[in-house]
Enzyme design. Structure first.
Site, PDB file in Angstrom:
ATOM      1  N   GLU A 177       0.887  -1.247  -0.022  1.00 43.42           N
ATOM      2  CA  GLU A 177      -0.034   0.075  -0.116  1.00 43.42           C
ATOM      3  C   GLU A 177       0.825   1.367   0.238  1.00 43.42           C
ATOM      4  OE1 GLU A 177      -2.691   0.447   3.375  1.00 43.42           O
ATOM      5  OE2 GLU A 177      -3.549   2.042   2.327  1.00 43.42           O
ATOM      6  N   LYS A 219      -2.559  -2.119  -2.975  1.00 40.20           N
ATOM      7  CA  LYS A 219      -3.600  -1.302  -2.430  1.00 40.20           C
ATOM      8  C   LYS A 219      -3.215   0.166  -2.787  1.00 40.20           C
ATOM      9  CE  LYS A 219      -5.849  -0.090   1.803  1.00 40.20           C
ATOM     10  NZ  LYS A 219      -6.595  -0.775   3.122  1.00 40.20           N
TER      11      LYS A 219
HETATM   12  C1  5MM Z   1      -8.026   1.454   8.632  1.00 36.53           C
HETATM   13  O1  5MM Z   1      -7.125   2.621   8.635  1.00 36.53           O
HETATM   14  C2  5MM Z   1      -5.804   2.041   8.156  1.00 36.53           C
HETATM   15  C3  5MM Z   1      -4.949   2.402   9.534  1.00 36.53           C
HETATM   16  O2  5MM Z   1      -4.727   3.666   9.631  1.00 36.53           O
HETATM   17  P1  5MM Z   1      -3.666   4.085  10.718  1.00 36.53           P
HETATM   18  O3  5MM Z   1      -2.540   3.149  10.974  1.00 36.53           O
HETATM   19  O4  5MM Z   1      -3.234   5.426  10.693  1.00 36.53           O
HETATM   20  O5  5MM Z   1      -4.486   3.860  12.176  1.00 36.53           O
HETATM   21  C4  5MM Z   1      -5.363   2.509   7.061  1.00 36.53           C
HETATM   22  O6  5MM Z   1      -3.992   2.208   6.676  1.00 36.53           O
HETATM   23  C5  5MM Z   1      -6.324   1.901   5.783  1.00 36.53           C
HETATM   24  O7  5MM Z   1      -5.981   0.711   6.156  1.00 36.53           O
HETATM   25  C6  5MM Z   1      -6.247   2.702   4.593  1.00 36.53           C
HETATM   26  O8  5MM Z   1      -5.781   3.766   4.533  1.00 36.53           O
HETATM   27  C7  5MM Z   1      -7.560   2.420   3.699  1.00 36.53           C
HETATM   28  O9  5MM Z   1      -8.341   2.952   4.597  1.00 36.53           O
HETATM   29  P2  5MM Z   1      -9.527   4.030   3.891  1.00 36.53           P
HETATM   30  O10 5MM Z   1     -10.222   4.693   5.046  1.00 36.53           O
HETATM   31  O11 5MM Z   1      -8.310   5.150   3.423  1.00 36.53           O
HETATM   32  O12 5MM Z   1     -10.179   3.387   2.908  1.00 36.53           O
END
Ligand code: 5MM
Length: 337
Positions: A177, A219
């Site tokens: 990602e 991702k």
């Molecule tokens: C769910 O949020 C994930 C973890 O975030 P932190 O490590 O900052 O707490 C994040 O990596 C998430 O998996 C991705 O950004 C995808 O989530 P979104 O909300 O962008 O679809």
């Protein structure tokens, strides 16, 4: 490396009509999310919320995998079984976030490098033992007039590739990602160019590290203008630019792309994916690994109705059904009202 296991896991995760639920918010992020809806954050409230998500009756129709956080993979589901066992029993693959966060990049103000390689082999072995079959590592790339620097792109690409190689050695499919953030006032053309550079550097490093691409998933962000830009892309422009970028900048051995939502609304993220799937055929599956775009309304609803989870389940079931339809380009805006 068990390439057959890796390929079968990767293909399972991007199987027809299904995608991934990102529920791997770190405790800091989950605390902000819970407090924003008036719920105190504790191990038990985090468990209560997530266990109720996983118990939604029709979840398996749209969700093939759930990314968990270290705390969650050790917790129990609504029936008292361990969360990884509970998910397996529902035909959902448990996954695990293995990075330890984006930390300041030395000498490069405002930029970060994602850490977590130390001890990663041992942690992956433990997570595999607990039932995890895939992993996630998120690199964060910021755009400004002077960012991203070459140092930011190269250090993050190197770390992503080393993470991916270690996961595969331990039987976990790595989700790679590299998120180019929507923060900033750049236009979509700049987002396209930066994402293309980041992907190129990532694949170069994956090649050096010997990552088995048919046993990995990407991702990425979609190609969109920054939140501070004066105009927004329409759905078709976002979808066309993103598809064009992926076709030309992702090796076709990768079995699937699982988009992040990155701050798009639930409907925007669904509409974009739906349009892209209508533009097929593609050399890889186009699917989702949404966090906020699957959970935002559900979290608010759950917080108001903790004594009756069926209310939040109805909202989550709707979001899941919309994402499921977008996998085959069968979603339409009038289903949202
Ligand atoms: C769910 O949020 C994930 C973890 O975030 P932190 O490590 O900052 O707490 C994040 O990596 C998430 O998996 C991705 O950004 C995808 O989530 P979104 O909300 O962008 O679809």
């Amino acid at each position: 490396m068990d390439t057959a296991l890796l390929e079968s896991t990767a293909n399972f995760l991007v199987g027809p009509g299904r995608g991934i639920l990102a529920a791997d918010e770190s405790n800091g992020t989950m605390t902000k999310r819970l407090e924003s809806v008036g719920v105190e954050s504790s191990p038990e409230t985090r468990r209560e919320y997530r266990a109720s998500l996983f118990a939604m009756p029709t979840i398996s129709k749209a969700i093939s995998g759930v990314i968990l956080y270290d705390e969650t993979i050790r917790q129990n589901a609504v029936d008292g079984t361990s969360i990884p066992d509970y998910l397996h029993a529902r035909n959902i693959m448990p996954g695990i976030k293995v990075d330890t966060g984006a930390k300041p990049l030395a000498g490069h103000d405002g930029e970060t490098v994602t850490e977590g390689l130390d001890g990663l082999r041992e942690r992956c072995a433990e997570y595999f033992e607990m039932g995890a079959r895939f992993a996630k590592w998120r690199a964060v790339i910021r755009i400004s007039d002077t960012m991203p620097s070459e140092a930011c792109i190269s250090t993050n690409a190197h770390a992503l590739a080393r993470y991916a190689a270690i996961c595969q050695e331990q039987g976990l499919v790595p989700i790679i990602e590299p998120e180019v953030l929507m923060e900033g006032d750049h236009d979509a053309v700049r987002c396209y160019a930066v994402t293309a550079d980041v992907l190129a550097a990532t694949w170069d490093e994956c090649k050096v590290q010997g990552v088995h691409l048919p046993g990995a998933l990407l991702k990425p962000n979609m190609v969109l203008p920054g939140k501070g830009h004066s105009t927004r892309s329409d759905v078709e422009t976002c979808a066309r630019m993103t598809v064009d970028l992926l076709h030309s900048h992702v090796p076709h051995e990768i079995p699937g792309i699982v988009f992040l939502s990155g701050g798009q609304t639930e409907v925007e993220a669904t509409a974009h994916l739906n349009m892209m799937n209508n533009m097929g055929p593609h050399p890889f599956q186009l699917s989702y690994s949404y966090g906020r775009a699957l959970q935002a309304t559900t979290l608010k609803t759950w917080a108001k109705n903790r004594d009756d989870v069926s209310v939040a389940h109805k909202v989550f079931a709707h979001r899941c059904e919309m994402a499921h339809l977008a996998r085959s380009g069968s979603w339409s805006a009038n289903l949202e009202v």
